[in-house]
Design a protein around this motif. Sequence first.
Motif, short mmCIF file in Angstrom:
data_model
loop_
_atom_site.label_atom_id
_atom_site.label_comp_id
_atom_site.label_asym_id
_atom_site.label_seq_id
_atom_site.Cartn_x
_atom_site.Cartn_y
_atom_site.Cartn_z
N THR A 1 -6.01 8.68 8.45
CA THR A 1 -5.02 8.86 8.84
C THR A 1 -3.53 8.65 7.65
N ALA A 2 -3.31 8.92 7.04
CA ALA A 2 -2.09 8.30 5.18
C ALA A 2 -2.48 10.30 5.50
N GLN B 1 -10.35 3.18 2.97
CA GLN B 1 -9.86 2.91 4.95
C GLN B 1 -8.78 3.64 5.11
N ILE B 2 -7.36 3.52 4.67
CA ILE B 2 -6.39 4.29 4.98
C ILE B 2 -5.92 5.37 5.04
N LEU C 1 1.17 -1.38 0.00
CA LEU C 1 -0.15 0.06 0.10
C LEU C 1 1.03 1.00 0.15
N GLU D 1 -11.03 -0.51 0.32
CA GLU D 1 -10.20 -1.41 1.15
C GLU D 1 -9.32 -0.60 1.38
N ARG E 1 -14.74 6.96 6.59
CA ARG E 1 -14.46 5.30 6.75
C ARG E 1 -16.67 4.52 6.40
#
Length: 192
Positions: free
Chosen positions: A133-134, A129-130, A18, A126, A108
């Motif tokens: 925070t990134a 979803q990250i 990722l 999916e 999310r």
Amino acid sequence: MPAAHPSVTRRPLHRRALDVQVFARDDGLFDVEASLIDTKTHDVPLAGVPRKAGDPIHEMRLHLTVDATLTITAASSDTLWMPYPGACNEHGDAYRRLVGLNLMKGFRQAVTERLGGTRGCTHITELCQILPTAVIQAMAGSVIDTREGDAAGNPPFQLDRCHALRRDSATVAKFYPRWHQQAAVQPATSES
């Protein structure tokens, strides 16, 4: 990264990589480029066609533009490698449904509602979803004030979002003393 039992012989089977990169634009907006790449260490048949070891099983990309409040102003996606060409990449403009969402406010859950299941690509959904925070990491300390809180007197956004930054923790007492709170005292219970 060591395995739970590093003395056991093991061999790699699969890798998911990722990557999220955030770029400041000259117009005050920010571009977010995220990718998901799955590879195998062995040949596998996919849809009746052999896929060689090391060639991607999946390679998906998501492109967002966000403003300084982390609201998405533009969104698109690309599917470059997939198990079922002509099907996996036929989600069209589905990820434009992200426009208007804010990465810090219910993102999310909204992604799942708009693009979960058959409404989008499992892998790109999916990947979404990250992103909160990134992107926050990219903007922390420059776009987002991580020390003093907001103009309304609220504490910095990151407090009470993980165990290390609980408002009653020693970490907050040391690095964010203004926002530190004493731990609530639990009443003693008597056992019968």
